[in-house]
Design an enzyme around this catalytic site. Structure first.
Site, PDB file in Angstrom:
ATOM      1  N   GLU A 119       4.997  12.679  -7.433  1.00  0.00           N
ATOM      2  CA  GLU A 119       3.538  12.175  -8.171  1.00  0.00           C
ATOM      3  C   GLU A 119       3.418  10.629  -7.909  1.00  0.00           C
ATOM      4  O   GLU A 119       4.287  10.150  -7.693  1.00  0.00           O
ATOM      5  CB  GLU A 119       3.543  12.413  -9.880  1.00  0.00           C
ATOM      6  CG  GLU A 119       4.916  12.196 -10.362  1.00  0.00           C
ATOM      7  CD  GLU A 119       5.253  12.580 -11.820  1.00  0.00           C
ATOM      8  OE1 GLU A 119       4.904  12.153 -12.586  1.00  0.00           O
ATOM      9  OE2 GLU A 119       5.666  13.583 -11.593  1.00  0.00           O
ATOM     10  N   LYS A 121       2.935   6.925  -8.746  1.00  0.00           N
ATOM     11  CA  LYS A 121       3.452   5.860  -9.918  1.00  0.00           C
ATOM     12  C   LYS A 121       2.252   4.951 -10.073  1.00  0.00           C
ATOM     13  O   LYS A 121       1.984   4.124  -9.337  1.00  0.00           O
ATOM     14  CB  LYS A 121       4.603   5.155  -9.354  1.00  0.00           C
ATOM     15  CG  LYS A 121       5.213   4.065 -10.262  1.00  0.00           C
ATOM     16  CD  LYS A 121       6.391   3.374 -10.145  1.00  0.00           C
ATOM     17  CE  LYS A 121       7.080   2.829 -11.119  1.00  0.00           C
ATOM     18  NZ  LYS A 121       6.072   1.623 -11.428  1.00  0.00           N
ATOM     19  N   GLU A 179       0.612   6.978 -18.899  1.00  0.00           N
ATOM     20  CA  GLU A 179       0.568   5.531 -18.430  1.00  0.00           C
ATOM     21  C   GLU A 179      -1.052   5.514 -18.773  1.00  0.00           C
ATOM     22  O   GLU A 179      -1.789   6.199 -18.276  1.00  0.00           O
ATOM     23  CB  GLU A 179       0.697   5.557 -17.007  1.00  0.00           C
ATOM     24  CG  GLU A 179       0.707   4.186 -16.327  1.00  0.00           C
ATOM     25  CD  GLU A 179       2.215   3.563 -16.390  1.00  0.00           C
ATOM     26  OE1 GLU A 179       2.323   2.551 -16.095  1.00  0.00           O
ATOM     27  OE2 GLU A 179       2.861   4.305 -17.017  1.00  0.00           O
ATOM     28  N   LYS A 319       8.844   2.209  -4.112  1.00  0.00           N
ATOM     29  CA  LYS A 319       7.503   1.508  -4.031  1.00  0.00           C
ATOM     30  C   LYS A 319       6.875   1.432  -2.703  1.00  0.00           C
ATOM     31  O   LYS A 319       7.556   1.475  -1.923  1.00  0.00           O
ATOM     32  CB  LYS A 319       8.381  -0.098  -4.444  1.00  0.00           C
ATOM     33  CG  LYS A 319       8.938  -0.392  -5.855  1.00  0.00           C
ATOM     34  CD  LYS A 319       7.909  -0.307  -6.865  1.00  0.00           C
ATOM     35  CE  LYS A 319       8.368  -0.778  -8.099  1.00  0.00           C
ATOM     36  NZ  LYS A 319       7.284  -0.919  -9.240  1.00  0.00           N
ATOM     37  N   CYS A 419     -31.239 -20.131   4.301  1.00  0.00           N
ATOM     38  CA  CYS A 419     -32.680 -19.944   4.600  1.00  0.00           C
ATOM     39  C   CYS A 419     -33.111 -21.700   4.079  1.00  0.00           C
ATOM     40  O   CYS A 419     -34.552 -22.024   4.265  1.00  0.00           O
ATOM     41  CB  CYS A 419     -33.759 -19.209   3.773  1.00  0.00           C
ATOM     42  SG  CYS A 419     -33.485 -19.105   2.057  1.00  0.00           S
ATOM     43  N   CYS A 434     -30.351 -17.851  -4.579  1.00  0.00           N
ATOM     44  CA  CYS A 434     -31.538 -18.347  -3.597  1.00  0.00           C
ATOM     45  C   CYS A 434     -32.662 -17.901  -4.081  1.00  0.00           C
ATOM     46  O   CYS A 434     -32.727 -16.709  -4.418  1.00  0.00           O
ATOM     47  CB  CYS A 434     -31.040 -17.981  -2.205  1.00  0.00           C
ATOM     48  SG  CYS A 434     -32.429 -18.046  -1.144  1.00  0.00           S
ATOM     49  N   CYS A 440     -35.580 -15.145   2.748  1.00  0.00           N
ATOM     50  CA  CYS A 440     -34.248 -15.407   3.202  1.00  0.00           C
ATOM     51  C   CYS A 440     -33.606 -14.351   4.053  1.00  0.00           C
ATOM     52  O   CYS A 440     -33.666 -13.051   3.615  1.00  0.00           O
ATOM     53  CB  CYS A 440     -33.466 -15.496   1.946  1.00  0.00           C
ATOM     54  SG  CYS A 440     -31.357 -15.778   2.182  1.00  0.00           S
TER      55      CYS A 440
END
EC number: 6.5.1.2
Length: 711
Positions: A119, A121, A179, A319, A419, A434, A440
Site C-alpha cells: 500500500e 505510504k 493518516e 522510502k 509588453c 499587467c 500583452c
C-alpha cells in the site's frame, strides 16, 4: 422552528431519519467520491435537521452531522494514551533492504514464500480513532507512539471520519489507525487562497495537514480540506478475521476510506514490482506519498513474528526518492501568466528532484518574495510535487554569498516585461498584474478566448486549438485582427477545412453586432463580470456629467483619444473617460472594481485595441440616455439594502418596488447606502448601518417611503 403540527415523537423519528440520510450522503461524497444528491438538496436536509434540533435541543445526539464543529476554541490539547502503541516502521532505501527483509521473515518462518499487502505510504499525520459501541469517542495524534494529543474536537469536523460506524460486526471498543492528508489539488487551492489573502503559503501538504489538525479552534480545522485514509486497527485479532486484507475490507464496510492502490503480493519480486509502479504513478496519485509499505498479510503469522523494541518485524516502509533537493538561485525574473499576473520566478542551477530535472521555481508574489528574502546567488531547498511548478521552501542562510542584494519587486518590475504596459496592484490583492490585457503577448490567447466566449461576443467555432494556431502563426496580434481574417488563412489551419472556415467567418461577421454590455464584458477588464458590465452600460450616461450630452470631442480628450479615433459611442466614451470616483457610484462597483476599470482604460495599449475593434466594425445600439422627467421620484438614485425577514412581502418584491420608484438595491452596507430596510433577524448589516449612521427603516417605514414616491 419545527412544524407546529409535529409531535415530539414525530420530530424524534424525523431527526433520526435525517441523521441517517445525511450521514449516508456524506459517506458517498467524502468516502466513495460518488455524490448521490445535489448540493442544494443536501443543504435542504441539513437545514431541516438544524431546525428540528433547535426546536428540540434535548433530542440532539452527539453523532448528529450538525455536531461536527464545536462552537468554541480550546485552550490546549490534553494527552491521550493509545490503547495499543503506535510503533514506527523500519525503513528501507535500497532494493537489497527489501530482499533482506523478506529473507529474514522466510528464515524465521521456515517457508519458501510469503504473501504481503502493498500500500502507499501517505505523507500525512498519523491518527488513532477510538470507537465505543460504534460511536467516535476519542481521536489522538501519534505523538511518541505511546502518548499523543487529544484532537477529538478537530477530527470530528472531517467528513471522511464517521461519527458513528456503518453496518455491524464491529467490536465494542475499536481503535482505528489512519493518516490525515490534504489532496494535491486541494492543497494548491488552499495555498492560492492564502496567497491571494496575503498570507504565508504552506510549504507542503503534510505541513498544512499538521497545522490544520492542531488548531485550537475546530472551526478553522473545519474549513481545511482534510481527508482521513485508514490503514489498520490497533488490535486486528479482535475483529475475528485472518488477514490484513480482511481488516481493510471491514474498515471500508464501516464507512472509512482506505489507501489505494492496494495489492496482494506474493514474494519479494512482486513487492519490488509494486514499488516500481508506485514510483511511476506517484505524480498521478491524488495525494502525496513518500514510500510503499509492505506488511505480512496473515495475522497469525504476524503474531509469530512479533516486534522489536521499536517496530513490528512483519512490516517495512520502503522510502521513495526525495521530493526536495538543494540548489543555487542563478537569477530572479518576472514571468507574466495568461491572466496578466506577474510572478517572480527563480532560475536555478538544474537539479534532479524525484527523477525530474528542475531549473526554475515559483516565488509566488512580491510579498512572499520579500518574506522569504530569496536573493540571487542563494542556496535554497527546492520541492517538487506532481505537475506543479516547483517551490522554494527554505533559504540556506549560512551559504548566502557576500554582497547578495534583496530583490525588491516594485523596483525591478515597473512595467510589464512582455509588453511594457503599466503594472498595477489592486488593494486587497497579493498579485501585481499587467494592465495591458488586450495587448500583452503573454495574455493574448486568454484574451481572445474570453472575447469569443458565449457570454461575450459568442464567436462559435473559435476554440482553444484554433486560437493557439492563430497566435503562433502571427495571424492575430490584437483582437481586431480576428475580423480581418480571410478564408485562405483559416482553411489552412489544422482541423479547419473550407466549410469550417466559412462557418467561422460567418460567426465573426455576426459578432460585429453586439451590445455595449457584452462588449465591455468581452474586454476582460479585471473584476468586471457580466453583471458589472451590464451595470456599466446602463449607468454610462450618468458618468462624466460635467460634459454636456453629445460633446464627443470633450469626451475623447478626457479619455486620452485623438480626433481620428473610430470610437463614436458616447456611452463607451463616458465609461472610458470616467475617473474611479465616478465609477464607484455605480451599483455593485466598489473601490477595487472602480480602480480596475479606470486603470484598464488609462493604459494606452488597451485604448488602442478598443479603437481598432470599432474600426473593424464592432458596433452596438447606443443605450438610451435617461429621460429628464418632469417630476423626479423622491427615491430616484437612492441606495437601499434590504436585510432580515419581511412580513408582508419578500425581499425580491421589496427590491422590485424600490427599483420601480427609481431607487437601487445593493447587497452590502456602505457609507453610500441611504436606507437599510431591516426585517426580523437583521443581523450584522443592521449593526454596520448603525455604525455608519445609515438611516434604518422597518417594513412599515419602507411602505411610507414608497407611498411618498408615488408607488
Amino acid at each position: 422552528m419545527a412544524e407546529p403540527t409535529a409531535t415530539r415523537e414525530q420530530a424524534q423519528q424525523r431527526m433520526a431519519q435525517l441523521r441517517g440520510e445525511i450521514s449516508e450522503h456524506d459517506y458517498h461524497y467524502y468516502v466513495l467520491d460518488r455524490p448521490t444528491i445535489s448540493d442544494a438538496e443536501y443543504d435542504a436536509l441539513f437545514r431541516e435537521l438544524q431546525r428540528l434540533e433547535a426546536a428540540y435541543p434535548d433530542l440532539v445526539s452527539s453523532d448528529s452531522p450538525t455536531q461536527r464543529v464545536a462552537g468554541t476554541a480550546q485552550e490546549g490539547f490534553e494527552a491521550v494514551v493509545h490503547d495499543t502503541p503506535m510503533l514506527s516502521l523500519d525503513n528501507a532505501f535500497e532494493a537489497d533492504d527489501l530482499v533482506d527483509f523478506d529473507r529474514r521473515i522466510r528464515d524465521r518462518l521456515g517457508v519458501a514464500s510469503v504473501v504481503y499487502t502493498g500500500e502507499p505510504k501517505l505523507d500525512g499525520i498519523s491518527l488513532s480513532l477510538t470507537y465505543q459501541d460504534g460511536e467516535l469517542v476519542r481521536a489522538g495524534t501519534r505523538g511518541d507512539g505511546h502518548t499523543g494529543e487529544d484532537v477529538t474536537a478537530n477530527v470530528r469536523t472531517l467528513r471522511s471520519v464517521p461519527l458513528r460506524l456503518r453496518g455491524d460486526g464491529y467490536p465494542g471498543r475499536l481503535e482505528v489507525r489512519g493518516e490525515v492528508v490534504i489532496r494535491k489539488e486541494d492543497f494548491e487551492r488552499l495555498n492560492q487562497a492564502r496567497l491571494d489573502a496575503g498570507e504565508r503559503p504552506f510549504a507542503n501538504p503534510r505541513n498544512a495537514a499538521a497545522g490544520s489538525l492542531r488548531q485550537l479552534d475546530p472551526r478553522i480545522t473545519a474549513r481545511r480540506p482534510l481527508t482521513l485514509f485508514t490503514f489498520g486497527v490497533g488490535d486486528p485479532l479482535a475483529l475475528g478475521v485472518e488477514s490484513h486484507w480482511q481488516v481493510l475490507e471491514c474498515l471500508a464496510g464501516w464507512g472509512f476510506r482506505t489507501t489505494a492502490p492496494l495489492e496482494h503480493l506474493e514474494g519479494v519480486s512482486a513487492c519490488q514490482a509494486y514499488r516500481d509502479r508506485l514510483i511511476e504513478e506517484r505524480d498521478a496519485l491524488p495525494f502525496e506519498i513518500d514510500g510503499a509499505v509492505f506488511k505480512v498479510d496473515d495475522l497469525a503469522v504476524r503474531e509469530q513474528l512479533g516486534f522489536t523494541a521499536r517496530a513490528p518485524r512483519w512490516a517495512l516502509a520502503f522510502k521513495l526518492p526525495a521530493r526536495e533537493a538543494t540548489t543555487v538561485v542563478e537569477a530572479i525574473v518576472p514571468s507574466v501568466g495568461r491572466t496578466g499576473k506577474i510572478t517572480p520566478l527563480a532560475r536555478l542551477q538544474p537539479v534532479e528532484v524525484s527523477g525530474v530535472t528542475v531549473a526554475r521555481a515559483s516565488l509566488h508574489n512580491a510579498d512572499e518574495l520579500a518574506r522569504m528574502d530569496v536573493r540571487e546567488g542563494d542556496t535554497v531547498m527546492v520541492r517538487r510535487a506532481g505537475d506543479v511548478i516547483p517551490q522554494i521552501t527554505d533559504v540556506v542562510l549560512a551559504k548566502r554569498p557576500e554582497g547578495a542584494q534583496p530583490w525588491r519587486f516594485e523596483e525591478r518590475v515597473q512595467a510589464c516585461p512582455e509588453c511594457g504596459s503599466a503594472v498595477q496592484r489592486i488593494e486587497g490583492e497579493a498579485a501585481h498584474r499587467c494592465v495591458g490585457g488586450l495587448y500583452c503577448p503573454a495574455q493574448r490567447e486568454g484574451a481572445i478566448l474570453h472575447f469569443a466566449s458565449r457570454r461575450a461576443l459568442d464567436i462559435d467555432g473559435l476554440g482553444e486549438k484554433i486560437v493557439e494556431q492563430l497566435v503562433a502563426k502571427g495571424l492575430v496580434v490584437d483582437l481586431a485582427d480576428l475580423f480581418r481574417l480571410g478564408h485562405a488563412q483559416l482553411a489552412g489551419l489544422e482541423r479547419m477545412g473550407d466549410k469550417s472556415a466559412d462557418n467561422l467567418l460567418a460567426a465573426l461577421d455576426r459578432a460585429r453586432s453586439t451590445t455595449l454590455a457584452r462588449f465591455l464584458y468581452a474586454l476582460g477588464i479585471p473584476h468586471v463580470g457580466e453583471v458589472t458590465a451590464r451595470r456599466l452600460a446602463e449607468a454610462a450616461y450618468g458618468l462624466m456629467v460635467a460634459v454636456p450630452r453629445g460633446d464627443r470631442a470633450a469626451l475623447r480628450a478626457a479619455a486620452g483619444l485623438d480626433a481620428q479615433t473610430a470610437i463614436t459611442s458616447e456611452a463607451l466614451l463616458r465609461v472610458m473617460a470616467a475617473p474611479a470616483d465616478d465609477l464607484e457610484a455605480i451599483e455593485d462597483v466598489g473601490p477595487v472594481v472602480a480602480r480596475a476599470i479606470a486603470g484598464f482604460f488609462a493604459e494606452p495599449h488597451n485604448r488602442q485595441v478598443v479603437d481598432h475593434l470599432c474600426a473593424a466594425g464592432v458596433h452596438w445600439p447606443e443605450p438610451d440616455p435617461p429621460e429628464q422627467a418632469e417630476s423626479v421620484s423622491s427615491l430616484a438614485g437612492r441606495a437601499f439594502v434590504v436585510t432580515g425577514t419581511l412580513e408582508t412581502m419578500t425581499r425580491d418584491e421589496a427590491k422590485a418596488a424600490i427599483e420601480a420608484c427609481g431607487g437601487r438595491v445593493t447587497g452590502s452596507v456602505s457609507r453610500k447606502t441611504d436606507y437599510l430596510v431591516a426585517g426580523a433577524d437583521a443581523g450584522s448589516k443592521l449593526n454596520k448601518a448603525r455604525e455608519l449612521g445609515v438611516e434604518v427603516v422597518n417594513e412599515s417605514g419602507l411602505r411610507e417611503l414608497l407611498a411618498g414616491a408615488g408607488a
